[in-house]
Scaffold this motif. Structure first.
Motif, PDB file in Angstrom:
ATOM      1  N   SER A  26     -21.493 -27.598  44.660  1.00 51.57           N
ATOM      2  CA  SER A  26     -21.228 -27.245  43.262  1.00 51.57           C
ATOM      3  C   SER A  26     -22.014 -25.976  42.930  1.00 51.57           C
ATOM      4  CB  SER A  26     -21.684 -28.375  42.339  1.00 51.57           C
ATOM      5  OG  SER A  26     -21.634 -27.956  40.987  1.00 51.57           O
ATOM      6  N   ASN A  27     -21.384 -25.057  42.191  1.00 53.06           N
ATOM      7  CA  ASN A  27     -22.119 -23.847  41.802  1.00 53.06           C
ATOM      8  C   ASN A  27     -22.866 -24.041  40.475  1.00 53.06           C
ATOM      9  OD1 ASN A  27     -20.038 -23.670  39.931  1.00 53.06           O
ATOM     10  ND2 ASN A  27     -19.716 -21.473  40.232  1.00 53.06           N
ATOM     11  N   ASN A  28     -22.711 -25.209  39.847  1.00 51.53           N
ATOM     12  CA  ASN A  28     -23.452 -25.512  38.627  1.00 51.53           C
ATOM     13  C   ASN A  28     -23.694 -27.024  38.557  1.00 51.53           C
ATOM     14  OD1 ASN A  28     -24.536 -25.834  36.075  1.00 51.53           O
ATOM     15  ND2 ASN A  28     -23.160 -24.354  35.121  1.00 51.53           N
ATOM     16  N   LYS A  29     -24.812 -27.455  39.122  1.00 53.71           N
ATOM     17  CA  LYS A  29     -25.118 -28.882  39.212  1.00 53.71           C
ATOM     18  C   LYS A  29     -25.426 -29.516  37.861  1.00 53.71           C
ATOM     19  CE  LYS A  29     -26.608 -28.537  43.961  1.00 53.71           C
ATOM     20  NZ  LYS A  29     -27.699 -28.442  44.880  1.00 53.71           N
ATOM     21  N   LYS A  30     -25.654 -28.693  36.831  1.00 52.08           N
ATOM     22  CA  LYS A  30     -25.875 -29.248  35.487  1.00 52.08           C
ATOM     23  C   LYS A  30     -24.555 -29.741  34.905  1.00 52.08           C
ATOM     24  CE  LYS A  30     -29.932 -26.474  34.469  1.00 52.08           C
ATOM     25  NZ  LYS A  30     -30.470 -25.326  33.752  1.00 52.08           N
ATOM     26  N   VAL A  31     -23.445 -29.123  35.309  1.00 56.37           N
ATOM     27  CA  VAL A  31     -22.114 -29.515  34.818  1.00 56.37           C
ATOM     28  C   VAL A  31     -21.537 -30.638  35.682  1.00 56.37           C
ATOM     29  CG1 VAL A  31     -19.735 -28.722  34.453  1.00 56.37           C
ATOM     30  CG2 VAL A  31     -21.650 -27.275  33.768  1.00 56.37           C
ATOM     31  N   ALA A  32     -21.543 -30.463  37.008  1.00 54.82           N
ATOM     32  CA  ALA A  32     -21.015 -31.490  37.913  1.00 54.82           C
ATOM     33  C   ALA A  32     -21.691 -31.378  39.271  1.00 54.82           C
ATOM     34  CB  ALA A  32     -19.510 -31.345  38.069  1.00 54.82           C
ATOM     35  N   THR A  33     -21.957 -32.540  39.864  1.00 55.81           N
ATOM     36  CA  THR A  33     -22.524 -32.577  41.211  1.00 55.81           C
ATOM     37  C   THR A  33     -21.454 -33.119  42.158  1.00 55.81           C
ATOM     38  OG1 THR A  33     -23.403 -34.801  40.868  1.00 55.81           O
ATOM     39  CG2 THR A  33     -24.896 -32.944  40.408  1.00 55.81           C
ATOM     40  N   VAL A  34     -21.653 -32.887  43.443  1.00 56.70           N
ATOM     41  CA  VAL A  34     -20.742 -33.429  44.455  1.00 56.70           C
ATOM     42  C   VAL A  34     -21.592 -33.891  45.631  1.00 56.70           C
ATOM     43  CG1 VAL A  34     -20.296 -31.151  45.493  1.00 56.70           C
ATOM     44  CG2 VAL A  34     -18.621 -33.003  45.796  1.00 56.70           C
ATOM     45  N   ASN A  35     -21.265 -35.074  46.167  1.00 58.06           N
ATOM     46  CA  ASN A  35     -22.046 -35.580  47.300  1.00 58.06           C
ATOM     47  C   ASN A  35     -21.371 -35.235  48.625  1.00 58.06           C
ATOM     48  OD1 ASN A  35     -20.044 -37.525  47.819  1.00 58.06           O
ATOM     49  ND2 ASN A  35     -21.220 -39.225  46.972  1.00 58.06           N
ATOM     50  N   SER A  36     -21.968 -35.671  49.709  1.00 60.49           N
ATOM     51  CA  SER A  36     -21.478 -35.324  51.048  1.00 60.49           C
ATOM     52  C   SER A  36     -20.135 -35.969  51.395  1.00 60.49           C
ATOM     53  CB  SER A  36     -22.515 -35.727  52.101  1.00 60.49           C
ATOM     54  OG  SER A  36     -22.692 -37.126  52.081  1.00 60.49           O
ATOM     55  N   LYS A  37     -19.693 -36.932  50.579  1.00 57.02           N
ATOM     56  CA  LYS A  37     -18.403 -37.582  50.805  1.00 57.02           C
ATOM     57  C   LYS A  37     -17.317 -37.011  49.891  1.00 57.02           C
ATOM     58  CE  LYS A  37     -20.202 -42.034  52.462  1.00 57.02           C
ATOM     59  NZ  LYS A  37     -21.049 -41.477  53.408  1.00 57.02           N
ATOM     60  N   GLY A  38     -17.668 -35.992  49.086  1.00 53.63           N
ATOM     61  CA  GLY A  38     -16.683 -35.366  48.203  1.00 53.63           C
ATOM     62  C   GLY A  38     -16.510 -36.037  46.857  1.00 53.63           C
ATOM     63  N   VAL A  39     -17.457 -36.888  46.469  1.00 49.52           N
ATOM     64  CA  VAL A  39     -17.384 -37.552  45.165  1.00 49.52           C
ATOM     65  C   VAL A  39     -18.065 -36.658  44.124  1.00 49.52           C
ATOM     66  CG1 VAL A  39     -17.974 -39.597  43.808  1.00 49.52           C
ATOM     67  CG2 VAL A  39     -17.348 -39.832  46.231  1.00 49.52           C
ATOM     68  N   ILE A  40     -17.275 -36.247  43.130  1.00 46.21           N
ATOM     69  CA  ILE A  40     -17.770 -35.390  42.047  1.00 46.21           C
ATOM     70  C   ILE A  40     -18.226 -36.281  40.899  1.00 46.21           C
ATOM     71  CG2 ILE A  40     -17.130 -33.609  40.365  1.00 46.21           C
ATOM     72  CD1 ILE A  40     -14.766 -32.927  42.329  1.00 46.21           C
ATOM     73  N   THR A  41     -19.390 -35.983  40.326  1.00 45.82           N
ATOM     74  CA  THR A  41     -19.876 -36.688  39.137  1.00 45.82           C
ATOM     75  C   THR A  41     -20.019 -35.666  38.016  1.00 45.82           C
ATOM     76  OG1 THR A  41     -21.097 -38.245  40.532  1.00 45.82           O
ATOM     77  CG2 THR A  41     -21.717 -38.143  38.201  1.00 45.82           C
ATOM     78  N   ALA A  42     -19.293 -35.906  36.917  1.00 50.46           N
ATOM     79  CA  ALA A  42     -19.343 -35.016  35.753  1.00 50.46           C
ATOM     80  C   ALA A  42     -20.629 -35.288  34.973  1.00 50.46           C
ATOM     81  CB  ALA A  42     -18.117 -35.249  34.875  1.00 50.46           C
ATOM     82  N   LYS A  43     -21.439 -34.240  34.750  1.00 55.93           N
ATOM     83  CA  LYS A  43     -22.746 -34.399  34.108  1.00 55.93           C
ATOM     84  C   LYS A  43     -22.741 -34.009  32.638  1.00 55.93           C
ATOM     85  CE  LYS A  43     -25.246 -35.579  37.729  1.00 55.93           C
ATOM     86  NZ  LYS A  43     -25.931 -36.842  37.816  1.00 55.93           N
TER      87      LYS A  43
END
Length: 165
Positions: free
Chosen positions: A124-141
């Motif tokens: 992710s280029n902005n982890k404050k907005v959304a993160t992504v883990n090594s399995k491709g799961v995005i979490t909206a922050k």
């Protein structure tokens, strides 16, 4: 220390065990195969797979071969590796996605028939907005936009625009 070949049978009253694993790689991709107490690594076809004494396997050409790892007790791990062509592009299940804050979405990666990458990274280029883990799961922050980059071992990329509401 001396190595005990797997063919010698029981060591210290124990019967050696064989573990089998399967894996797919792209041409030029490397992977490390580990086994506790490993003393030997062998390839069934050095034209397809190269293996070092440390267990680093390199896929050399399309085909199928086995890497056999032996430990000091004679236990073996047999890793059957299918080698496909290095990917020319990455396919993802979406290129834009709107996700509500606190929710998740999963990136599914695929390749054209006959092509593959075992190692895929997500960033992710902005982890404050959304993160992504090594399995491709995005979490909206939090509300905003960001880009998730999906990358193969040979540098092929897909970029996904994420909007968090």
């Amino acid at each position: 220390e001396s190595a005990v070949p797997a063919t010698e049978g029981a060591v210290n009253g124990e019967t050696p065990k064989t573990t089998k694993v399967s894996l797919t790689l792209g041409v030029g991709e490397t992977v490390k195969i580990t086994m506790k107490g490993a003393v030997g690594y062998k390839t069934s076809n050095s034209k397809i797979l190269k293996v070092t004494n440390q267990g680093v396997v390199t896929a050399k050409k399309v085909g199928k071969a086995k890497i056999t790892v032996t430990d000091e007790k004679g236990n073996t791990k047999i890793c059957t590796i299918t080698v496909k062509k290095a990917p020319k592009k990455v396919k993802v299940n979406f290129t834009k996605k709107t996700i509500k804050k606190g929710k998740k979405a999963t990136i599914k990666v695929s390749f054209a028939k006959g092509y593959y990458s075992n190692k895929i990274t997500f960033k992710s280029n902005n982890k404050k907005v959304a993160t992504v883990n090594s399995k491709g799961v995005i979490t909206a922050k939090k509300k905003g936009t960001c880009k998730i980059t999906v990358k193969t071992y040979n540098g092929k990329k897909a970029v996904i625009k994420i909007t968090v509401k």
